[in-house]
Design a protein around this motif. Structure first.
Motif, PDB file in Angstrom:
ATOM      1  N   ALA A 101       0.762  -1.081  -0.072  1.00 34.37           N
ATOM      2  CA  ALA A 101       0.048   0.028   0.163  1.00 34.37           C
ATOM      3  C   ALA A 101       0.936   1.274  -0.029  1.00 34.37           C
ATOM      4  CB  ALA A 101      -0.805  -0.160   1.157  1.00 34.37           C
ATOM      5  N   HIS A 102       1.984   1.054   0.577  1.00 42.48           N
ATOM      6  CA  HIS A 102       2.962   2.454   0.789  1.00 42.48           C
ATOM      7  C   HIS A 102       3.566   2.569  -0.574  1.00 42.48           C
ATOM      8  CE1 HIS A 102       5.499   5.084   2.923  1.00 42.48           C
ATOM      9  NE2 HIS A 102       6.442   4.765   1.874  1.00 42.48           N
ATOM     10  N   LEU A 103       3.928   1.585  -1.149  1.00 43.61           N
ATOM     11  CA  LEU A 103       4.632   1.769  -2.419  1.00 43.61           C
ATOM     12  C   LEU A 103       3.583   2.159  -3.564  1.00 43.61           C
ATOM     13  CD1 LEU A 103       6.730  -1.621  -2.427  1.00 43.61           C
ATOM     14  CD2 LEU A 103       7.523   0.853  -2.517  1.00 43.61           C
ATOM     15  N   ALA A 104       2.297   1.806  -3.617  1.00 42.30           N
ATOM     16  CA  ALA A 104       1.133   2.197  -4.454  1.00 42.30           C
ATOM     17  C   ALA A 104       1.029   3.721  -4.302  1.00 42.30           C
ATOM     18  CB  ALA A 104      -0.070   1.462  -4.262  1.00 42.30           C
ATOM     19  N   ALA A 105       0.900   3.901  -2.866  1.00 38.87           N
ATOM     20  CA  ALA A 105       0.773   5.329  -2.565  1.00 38.87           C
ATOM     21  C   ALA A 105       1.867   6.455  -3.179  1.00 38.87           C
ATOM     22  CB  ALA A 105       0.548   5.615  -1.173  1.00 38.87           C
ATOM     23  N   GLU A 106       2.993   5.800  -3.122  1.00 37.73           N
ATOM     24  CA  GLU A 106       4.297   6.532  -3.301  1.00 37.73           C
ATOM     25  C   GLU A 106       4.611   6.566  -4.949  1.00 37.73           C
ATOM     26  OE1 GLU A 106       6.202   8.574  -1.474  1.00 37.73           O
ATOM     27  OE2 GLU A 106       4.701   8.456   0.055  1.00 37.73           O
ATOM     28  N   SER A 107       3.776   5.777  -5.735  1.00 37.78           N
ATOM     29  CA  SER A 107       4.314   5.672  -7.270  1.00 37.78           C
ATOM     30  C   SER A 107       4.202   7.246  -7.859  1.00 37.78           C
ATOM     31  CB  SER A 107       3.286   4.690  -7.833  1.00 37.78           C
ATOM     32  OG  SER A 107       3.105   5.127  -9.223  1.00 37.78           O
TER      33      SER A 107
END
Ligand code: SF4
Length: 451
Positions: free
Chosen positions: A310-316
């Protein structure tokens, strides 16, 4: 709150130094041998090559090779001290800039001398660190022009091409490679983008070339997990992961999230591995920036994977279409798995994405997301299958919460016994919790070729 733990034996040549809760002044730094020692660039380069020092930003590239690559391009090189750490579980770079700015600036100046740089940049987002560096530049002006370039804190802002783009006045977003910064970086010139801990170790090597091997084999790590405070400490390569889990206070760890988010998940059987870049890579994981989150028995690895995805998806950074859709798909699938609502073929989808997504984005964020999915399937296959069959009581008791992944930066305050000009208003006045390690100093691994 992240606490700092000094090794019981804290010899010269450590990045943590002896007073990591204080911001080191120029006089204190000089007293340790800083801004002195080796001055011949070729001599320093030879010591760095012999030491085997590798970059501490995540990729672990040999420092001497990187320096030579920039030097050999000619032109008007630039050196960038990269203090922008995007991994949420890592605090070492921001602490280093807050507490030991002179060590970093010394490493920058020495690296500049090696590559023939005419300009230096300290690149960061932490306003407290910026204040500390700004004051250090006044206390001890470096031998070349050095400016501070601030950015917004994001996962990808510290990627080397994002740093170059931001310093050149653009957004802090990665660009396609090649060219890499050593070929064409800031202002189109060959550029050394070096992690600040790497620069600190270069400065330490210049001051104590006799300790070059132990300087190269020591590393800062940020440890977190369980119900205990995160810990920033310095250990030698080779210490088993299980020892670090026990030092943190999670002796019954069931696995770990490695390298920030980039090394993916490992199970309990991997905790016997040594903290050493090549050994970890050979085992299918990564040391990365040295941030390790240990999984406690009460924490479900699926929930941790869901947090990370979830963190990586939000930080894309949303530049590459495949990254937007890929990170979202992985995040949605892992959240559904944790919630007990995933379709029966979710593990097949995760496996397919873990194999097909890496290498398709302009930076490593998409690879990290794919790595989270693939490593969960590899390390915890039965757990994933059980989540497809029945809801998980551990996930229900502690549902995914991305805040668990974030470690706070330990504060560093000015030495009360050494009056100095006040920090810029963003300086922290909080006391720093520094405690000795509870166990004896971790043994250094056997050194070959130590001078
Ligand atoms: S891979 Fe993702 S985070 Fe990286 S540059 Fe492309 S869109 Fe941005």
């Amino acid at each position: 709150m992240t606490t700092i733990r000094l090794p019981t034996a804290n010899p010269p040549g450590t990045v943590l130094g002896t007073a990591p809760g204080l911001t080191e002044s120029a006089d204190d730094y000089r007293a340790t041998g800083g801004y002195d020692g080796l001055t011949a660039p070729d001599g320093l380069l030879a010591h760095l090559a012999a030491s085997g020092l590798r970059g501490r930003g995540g990729a672990g590239f040999p420092a001497a090779v990187k320096l030579r690559s920039v030097r050999d391009r000619g032109g008007a090189p630039v050196v960038v001290a990269n203090g922008e750490e995007g991994e949420p579980g890592s605090v070492k770079d921001r602490w280093l800039l807050r507490a030991r700015p002179h060590l970093v600036l010394d490493g920058l100046a020495r690296s500049a001398a090696v590559v023939g740089a005419v300009r230096g940049v300290v690149y960061l987002s932490d306003p407290v660190a910026a204040g500390s560096v700004r004051r250090a530049l006044v206390e001890h002006p470096p031998p070349l022009p050095v400016e501070i370039v601030e950015t917004r804190h994001t996962y990808v802002a510290g990627e080397e091409t994002a740093a170059v783009r931001r310093i050149d006045g653009g957004p802090a977003l990665p660009t396609a490679k090649p060219p890499r910064p050593f070929e064409q970086g800031v202002g189109g010139e060959p550029t050394l983008v070096s992690n600040v801990e790497t620069l600190a170790r270069i400065a330490l090597t210049a001051a104590r070339p006799d300790l070059r091997r132990s300087i190269a084999l020591g590393t800062l790590v940020t440890l977190s997990g369980g119900q205990v405070a995160s810990v920033l400490t310095e250990v030698p390569y080779g210490v088993p992961l299980r020892v670090l889990a026990a030092e943190l206070g999670v002796p019954d760890a069931t696995g770990a999230l490695m390298g920030g988010l980039f090394g993916g998940l490992v199970g309990a059987d991997a905790l016997g591995l040594p903290l050493e870049p090549d050994a970890l890579t050979a085992a299918g994981t990564a040391l990365g920036c040295g941030a390790i989150r240990f999984l406690s028995p009460g924490e479900c690895p699926v929930a941790t994977a869901a947090d990370a995805a979830a963190h990586l998806a939000a930080e894309s950074a949303r530049q590459c279409g495949v990254c937007v859709s890929g990170t979202r798909a992985v995040g949605d699938a892992l959240r559904a798995l944790a919630a007990g609502t995933a379709g029966r073929d979710t593990d097949d989808s995760l496996r397919r994405w873990s194999q097909g997504l890496p290498g398709r984005g302009a930076c490593g964020l998409l690879d990290a997301s794919a790595g989270i999915a693939g490593s969960l399937l590899r390390a915890f296959p039965r757990l994933v299958r059980s989540h497809l069959a029945t809801p998980c009581p551990r996930c229900a008791a502690a549902p995914p919460d991305g805040r668990r992944l974030t470690a706070t930066v330990p504060p560093a305050e000015a030495d009360p016994d050494r009056p100095r000009a006040p920090l810029p208003s963003s300086g922290s006045a909080l006391p720093s919790p520094v405690s000795p390690l509870s166990s004896p100093a971790l043994p250094l691994p056997a050194l070959k070729g130590t001078p």
